[in-house]
Design an enzyme around this catalytic site. Structure first.
Site, PDB file in Angstrom:
ATOM      1  N   SER A 108       0.898  -1.333   0.145  1.00  0.00           N
ATOM      2  CA  SER A 108      -0.005   0.032   0.002  1.00  0.00           C
ATOM      3  C   SER A 108       0.787   1.008  -0.079  1.00  0.00           C
ATOM      4  CB  SER A 108      -0.997   0.151   1.238  1.00  0.00           C
ATOM      5  OG  SER A 108      -1.541  -1.270   1.516  1.00  0.00           O
ATOM      6  N   GLY A 109       1.867   1.417   0.969  1.00  0.00           N
ATOM      7  CA  GLY A 109       2.610   2.636   1.102  1.00  0.00           C
ATOM      8  C   GLY A 109       3.603   2.902  -0.099  1.00  0.00           C
ATOM      9  N   THR A 144       0.196  -6.743   1.310  1.00  0.00           N
ATOM     10  CA  THR A 144      -0.605  -7.422   2.118  1.00  0.00           C
ATOM     11  C   THR A 144      -1.978  -7.385   1.949  1.00  0.00           C
ATOM     12  OG1 THR A 144       1.312  -7.299   3.878  1.00  0.00           O
ATOM     13  CG2 THR A 144      -0.962  -7.728   4.574  1.00  0.00           C
ATOM     14  N   CYS A 145      -2.372  -5.773   1.778  1.00  0.00           N
ATOM     15  CA  CYS A 145      -3.731  -5.615   1.556  1.00  0.00           C
ATOM     16  C   CYS A 145      -4.401  -6.245   0.617  1.00  0.00           C
ATOM     17  CB  CYS A 145      -3.886  -4.193   1.642  1.00  0.00           C
ATOM     18  SG  CYS A 145      -5.514  -3.579   1.316  1.00  0.00           S
ATOM     19  N   CYS A 161      -6.787  -6.998   3.420  1.00  0.00           N
ATOM     20  CA  CYS A 161      -8.059  -6.383   3.472  1.00  0.00           C
ATOM     21  C   CYS A 161      -8.895  -6.931   2.408  1.00  0.00           C
ATOM     22  CB  CYS A 161      -7.921  -4.633   3.315  1.00  0.00           C
ATOM     23  SG  CYS A 161      -6.378  -4.111   3.408  1.00  0.00           S
ATOM     24  N   LYS A 218      -9.894 -10.808   2.268  1.00  0.00           N
ATOM     25  CA  LYS A 218     -10.755 -10.898   3.677  1.00  0.00           C
ATOM     26  C   LYS A 218     -12.195 -10.508   3.386  1.00  0.00           C
ATOM     27  CE  LYS A 218     -10.779  -7.944   6.469  1.00  0.00           C
ATOM     28  NZ  LYS A 218     -10.396  -6.769   7.195  1.00  0.00           N
ATOM     29  N   TYR A 253      -8.215  -8.151  15.937  1.00  0.00           N
ATOM     30  CA  TYR A 253      -9.338  -8.002  14.911  1.00  0.00           C
ATOM     31  C   TYR A 253      -9.064  -8.887  13.692  1.00  0.00           C
ATOM     32  CZ  TYR A 253      -6.542  -5.573  10.937  1.00  0.00           C
ATOM     33  OH  TYR A 253      -5.678  -5.384   9.971  1.00  0.00           O
ATOM     34  N   GLU A 295     -12.230 -11.568  12.928  1.00  0.00           N
ATOM     35  CA  GLU A 295     -12.582 -11.668  11.489  1.00  0.00           C
ATOM     36  C   GLU A 295     -12.690 -12.979  11.041  1.00  0.00           C
ATOM     37  OE1 GLU A 295     -11.879  -6.930  10.103  1.00  0.00           O
ATOM     38  OE2 GLU A 295     -10.343  -8.461   9.582  1.00  0.00           O
ATOM     39  N   ARG A 298      -8.763  -5.927  22.353  1.00  0.00           N
ATOM     40  CA  ARG A 298      -7.981  -4.932  23.368  1.00  0.00           C
ATOM     41  C   ARG A 298      -7.917  -3.646  22.369  1.00  0.00           C
ATOM     42  NH1 ARG A 298      -2.651  -4.601  25.028  1.00  0.00           N
ATOM     43  NH2 ARG A 298      -2.193  -6.628  23.434  1.00  0.00           N
ATOM     44  N   GLY A 334      -0.784 -11.347  16.322  1.00  0.00           N
ATOM     45  CA  GLY A 334       0.108 -10.242  16.015  1.00  0.00           C
ATOM     46  C   GLY A 334       1.025 -10.524  14.656  1.00  0.00           C
ATOM     47  N   THR A 369      -4.208   0.197   5.809  1.00  0.00           N
ATOM     48  CA  THR A 369      -3.944   0.490   4.511  1.00  0.00           C
ATOM     49  C   THR A 369      -3.999   2.044   4.581  1.00  0.00           C
ATOM     50  OG1 THR A 369      -4.189  -1.416   3.329  1.00  0.00           O
ATOM     51  CG2 THR A 369      -4.777   0.623   1.995  1.00  0.00           C
ATOM     52  N   ALA A 380     -12.626  -0.218  10.799  1.00  0.00           N
ATOM     53  CA  ALA A 380     -13.760  -1.216  10.889  1.00  0.00           C
ATOM     54  C   ALA A 380     -13.483  -2.430  11.097  1.00  0.00           C
ATOM     55  CB  ALA A 380     -14.610  -1.401   9.574  1.00  0.00           C
ATOM     56  N   HIS A 440     -34.373   7.985   7.360  1.00  0.00           N
ATOM     57  CA  HIS A 440     -35.570   7.309   7.796  1.00  0.00           C
ATOM     58  C   HIS A 440     -36.088   6.231   6.810  1.00  0.00           C
ATOM     59  CE1 HIS A 440     -37.937   5.709  10.696  1.00  0.00           C
ATOM     60  NE2 HIS A 440     -39.197   5.682  10.007  1.00  0.00           N
ATOM     61  N   GLU A 470     -29.677   6.659  11.670  1.00  0.00           N
ATOM     62  CA  GLU A 470     -30.369   7.671  12.054  1.00  0.00           C
ATOM     63  C   GLU A 470     -30.189   7.722  13.506  1.00  0.00           C
ATOM     64  OE1 GLU A 470     -34.796   8.158  11.426  1.00  0.00           O
ATOM     65  OE2 GLU A 470     -34.683   5.749  11.383  1.00  0.00           O
TER      66      GLU A 470
HETATM   67  C1  LIG Z   1      -5.520 -10.431   7.236  1.00  0.00           C
HETATM   68  C2  LIG Z   1      -5.378  -8.997   7.158  1.00  0.00           C
HETATM   69  C3  LIG Z   1      -6.502  -8.226   7.189  1.00  0.00           C
HETATM   70  C4  LIG Z   1      -6.338  -6.856   7.058  1.00  0.00           C
HETATM   71  N1  LIG Z   1      -7.370  -6.056   6.739  1.00  0.00           N
HETATM   72  C5  LIG Z   1      -7.197  -4.887   6.838  1.00  0.00           C
HETATM   73  C6  LIG Z   1      -8.405  -4.049   6.573  1.00  0.00           C
HETATM   74  O1  LIG Z   1      -9.530  -4.471   6.383  1.00  0.00           O
HETATM   75  N2  LIG Z   1      -8.169  -2.621   6.419  1.00  0.00           N
HETATM   76  C7  LIG Z   1      -7.091  -1.991   6.635  1.00  0.00           C
HETATM   77  O2  LIG Z   1      -7.063  -0.846   6.495  1.00  0.00           O
HETATM   78  N3  LIG Z   1      -5.946  -2.696   6.663  1.00  0.00           N
HETATM   79  C8  LIG Z   1      -6.163  -4.098   6.925  1.00  0.00           C
HETATM   80  N4  LIG Z   1      -4.944  -4.757   6.928  1.00  0.00           N
HETATM   81  C9  LIG Z   1      -3.628  -3.984   7.358  1.00  0.00           C
HETATM   82  C10 LIG Z   1      -3.102  -3.872   5.988  1.00  0.00           C
HETATM   83  O3  LIG Z   1      -3.171  -4.952   5.116  1.00  0.00           O
HETATM   84  C11 LIG Z   1      -1.569  -3.009   5.994  1.00  0.00           C
HETATM   85  O4  LIG Z   1      -1.518  -2.182   7.157  1.00  0.00           O
HETATM   86  C12 LIG Z   1      -0.963  -2.446   4.742  1.00  0.00           C
HETATM   87  O5  LIG Z   1      -0.778  -3.445   3.766  1.00  0.00           O
HETATM   88  C13 LIG Z   1       0.300  -1.971   5.176  1.00  0.00           C
HETATM   89  O6  LIG Z   1       0.970  -1.464   3.979  1.00  0.00           O
HETATM   90  P1  LIG Z   1       2.341  -1.403   3.928  1.00  0.00           P
HETATM   91  O7  LIG Z   1       2.787  -0.727   2.625  1.00  0.00           O
HETATM   92  O8  LIG Z   1       3.024  -0.887   5.023  1.00  0.00           O
HETATM   93  O9  LIG Z   1       3.099  -2.912   3.689  1.00  0.00           O
HETATM   94  P2  LIG Z   1       2.497  -4.216   2.761  1.00  0.00           P
HETATM   95  O10 LIG Z   1       1.235  -4.067   1.964  1.00  0.00           O
HETATM   96  O11 LIG Z   1       2.561  -5.467   3.795  1.00  0.00           O
HETATM   97  O12 LIG Z   1       3.627  -4.341   1.689  1.00  0.00           O
HETATM   98  C14 LIG Z   1       4.899  -4.711   2.035  1.00  0.00           C
HETATM   99  C15 LIG Z   1       5.627  -5.392   0.743  1.00  0.00           C
HETATM  100  O13 LIG Z   1       7.082  -5.259   0.806  1.00  0.00           O
HETATM  101  C16 LIG Z   1       7.471  -6.531   0.134  1.00  0.00           C
HETATM  102  N5  LIG Z   1       8.828  -6.685   0.812  1.00  0.00           N
HETATM  103  C17 LIG Z   1       9.038  -6.696   2.090  1.00  0.00           C
HETATM  104  N6  LIG Z   1      10.604  -6.799   2.330  1.00  0.00           N
HETATM  105  C18 LIG Z   1      11.160  -6.412   0.966  1.00  0.00           C
HETATM  106  C19 LIG Z   1      12.322  -6.373   0.471  1.00  0.00           C
HETATM  107  N7  LIG Z   1      13.494  -6.384   1.371  1.00  0.00           N
HETATM  108  N8  LIG Z   1      12.678  -5.870  -0.776  1.00  0.00           N
HETATM  109  C20 LIG Z   1      11.613  -6.109  -1.701  1.00  0.00           C
HETATM  110  N9  LIG Z   1      10.459  -6.252  -1.241  1.00  0.00           N
HETATM  111  C21 LIG Z   1       9.969  -6.433   0.045  1.00  0.00           C
HETATM  112  C22 LIG Z   1       6.542  -7.707   0.638  1.00  0.00           C
HETATM  113  O14 LIG Z   1       6.669  -8.671  -0.104  1.00  0.00           O
HETATM  114  C23 LIG Z   1       5.056  -6.682   0.717  1.00  0.00           C
HETATM  115  O15 LIG Z   1       4.486  -6.952  -0.758  1.00  0.00           O
HETATM  116  C24 LIG Z   1      -5.032  -6.304   7.282  1.00  0.00           C
HETATM  117  C25 LIG Z   1      -3.974  -7.003   7.364  1.00  0.00           C
HETATM  118  C26 LIG Z   1      -4.019  -8.246   7.442  1.00  0.00           C
HETATM  119  C27 LIG Z   1      -2.922  -9.355   7.408  1.00  0.00           C
END
Ligand SMILES: Cc1cc2nc3c(=O)[nH]c(=O)nc-3n(C[C@H](O)[C@H](O)[C@H](O)COP(=O)(O)OP(=O)(O)OC[C@H]3O[C@@H](n4cnc5c(N)ncnc54)[C@H](O)[C@@H]3O)c2cc1C
Length: 468
Positions: free
Chosen positions: A15-16, A45-46, A51, A54, A190, A194, A217, A274, A323, A357, A452, A457
């Protein structure tokens, strides 16, 4: 033009990372992004194991109730509907593949150089990406960059115990084969809640073990108790103050021994206990990037580390792991490095009223302070509460109840906490979050006309405080 290969090198295509790379390239910067999983992993991850899949599985699980409840509205179903796990998995994989492609196109379209491979930081401006040579043998490429952004996210944490090799995490659960008729979920956060709701809805017999007094928590205490009660009503066997001693594989399935001698038999054991920051092998120690106790990258308010050319956003900083937070942080970095978008001022991130959420069944939507946090921060607070059966359930036959709660800072009349357990809680709370960011008072809520008949509401019609 600088003598570096790139103005910005982003490590991680989640995401970031994707947001930062795309926006920086849009401002004219020369940007590279390395992703360990290659273009198939874009979205992080997302998109791949968080996200999106899921939420798709949560939608699937909701049909279970929808079929049952439709009878009260006159629908007659011939026989019991059956669920095909393989179809869900295949359709999810197809959609995720489509999204990976969308991300790849967005990056390429913005002019970002996408590299498939694990990146390691060699110095304040130097990196190596482990790649494959044309003949498939391991190789590597070295680069220089004016700035490096660490956006490597997090990874599930599973504690040590005998039989740890038999359990899975959220990374594996989406493709579990076969469908677990008996699922044990360990954890009370969470993600654990979920998945307990999702697999319960899909038809598994779900047991959830949590070693604490109550799940979730950090959320409002009343919300925690209420949602736990609703989950139990739907069929989740929630066991609190309970933990796993060991897991053994037997002919009948996984034999899980719990503290106190209780046992659970399961087809799969999902640990959602965690997440830890993804920093292994990144080279942070050698470059001198400061890290916290969990390995998280330490950053200032602009997400810059103690090494001025190295920045970090998202889960790897172990702050608020969501995300939209990672996206917001990425925009701050881009504004700092390459200036804000035309006509705008540089962005900053506020962590005070982040709505979120939990996609349990029923779901939670929340923004602002819990009652306990609000009392600690503001002193005197006034609490408004409404609990009811949603209109839909007057005919559906479901005993599900909805809870809504407002926390008001008595001195200023500002609404500082808004919490809900019920259908579409996330959709409802998002709009209220805007009002709360804008500082809406209870008087503003009271003067707002409701829609309504809706559940939402209730948030503008609660008149009598339950506590002050
Ligand atoms: C099961 C689950 C459900 C979730 N549900 C929600 C939700 O409903 N809503 C929400 O807002 N958030 C949710 N999240 C959290 C959300 O997914 C994360 O907060 C978000 O993805 C974080 O983004 P990021 O960019 O920090 O890292 P990530 O999205 O984890 O991306 C990191 C990327 O870096 C890559 N990487 C790692 N190390 C290296 C390296 N050395 N070289 C090259 N690539 C590398 C990885 O392969 C990965 O693709 C959920 C997370 C999980 C696990």
């Amino acid at each position: 033009m600088s003598s570096f290969d790139f103005d910005l090198f982003v490590i991680g295509g989640g995401s970031g990372g994707v947001r930062a790379a795309r926006m920086a390239a849009g401002r004219g910067a020369r940007v590279a992004l390395a992703e360990t999983l290659g273009t198939d992993g874009l979205g992080g991850t997302c998109v791949n194991v968080g996200c999106i899949p899921k939420k798709l599985y949560s939608y699937a699980a909701h049909y279970h109730d929808a079929f049952n409840e439709s009878r009260g509205f006159g629908w007659e179903l011939d026989g019991a509907p059956t669920f095909n796990w393989s179809t869900l998995k295949a359709n999810r994989a197809k959609e995720i593949g489509r999204l990976n492609g969308v991300y790849a196109n967005l990056l390429r379209g913005s002019g970002v150089t996408v590299l498939n491979g694990f990146a390691r930081i060699d110095g304040p401006h130097a990196l190596t990406v482990a790649t494959l040579n044309a003949d498939g043998t391991p190789g590597h490429q070295s680069f220089t960059a004016a700035n490096i952004l660490i956006a490597t996210g997090g990874t599930p944490f599973v504690p040590h115990f005998t039989g740890r090799e038999h359990v899975i995490t959220s990374n594996e659960v989406f493709d579990l084969e076969p469908f677990p008729q008996r699922l044990l979920v360990v954890g009370g956060g969470y993600i654990a809640c979920e998945f307990a709701s999702i697999f319960n809805g899909l038809g598994a017999k779900v047991t959830q073990l949590y070693r604490g007094e109550q799940v979730l928590r950090g959320f409002d205490d009343e919300i925690r108790h209420f949602v736990a009660g609703e989950m139990v009503k739907t069929g989740v066997d929630l066991r609190l103050n309970a933990d796993v001693v060991d897991v053994r594989k037997t002919d009948e399935g996984l034999h899980v021994e719990c503290e106190g001698g209780n046992t659970v038999m399961a087809d799969a054991v999902l640990y959602a206990t965690g997440r830890k920051p993804n920093v292994q092998g990144l080279g942070l120690e050698a470059v001198g990037v400061a890290q916290g106790a969990q390995g998280e990258v330490m950053v200032d308010e602009h997400y810059r580390t103690n090494v001025p050319s190295i920045w970090a956003v998202g889960d790897v900083t172990n702050r608020v792991q969501l995300t939209p937070v990672a996206l917001g942080e990425a925009m701050v970095v881009v504004d700092q490095l390459f200036g804000p978008a035309p006509g705008k001022t540089p962005r900053s991130m506020g962590y005070e009223f982040i709505p979120t959420a939990v996609f349990t069944h029923p779901s939670i939507g929340t923004v602002g302070y819990s009652e306990a946090q609000a009392r600690e921060k503001f002193g005197a607070v006034t609490v408004f509460r409404s609990e009811f059966k949603a209109l839909r359930h007057t005919l559906s036959g479901s005993s599900e109840r909805t809870l809504m709660k407002l926390i008001v800072d008595t001195a200023s009349d500002r609404v500082v906490g808004l919490h809900m357990v019920g259908a579409e809680a996330g959709e409802i709370v998002q709009g209220f979050a805007v009002a709360m960011k804008a500082g809406a008072t209870k008087a503003v809520f009271d003067s707002t006309i409701g829609i309504h008949p809706t559940a939402a509401e209730e948030f503008v019609t609660m008149r009598e405080p339950v506590k002050s």
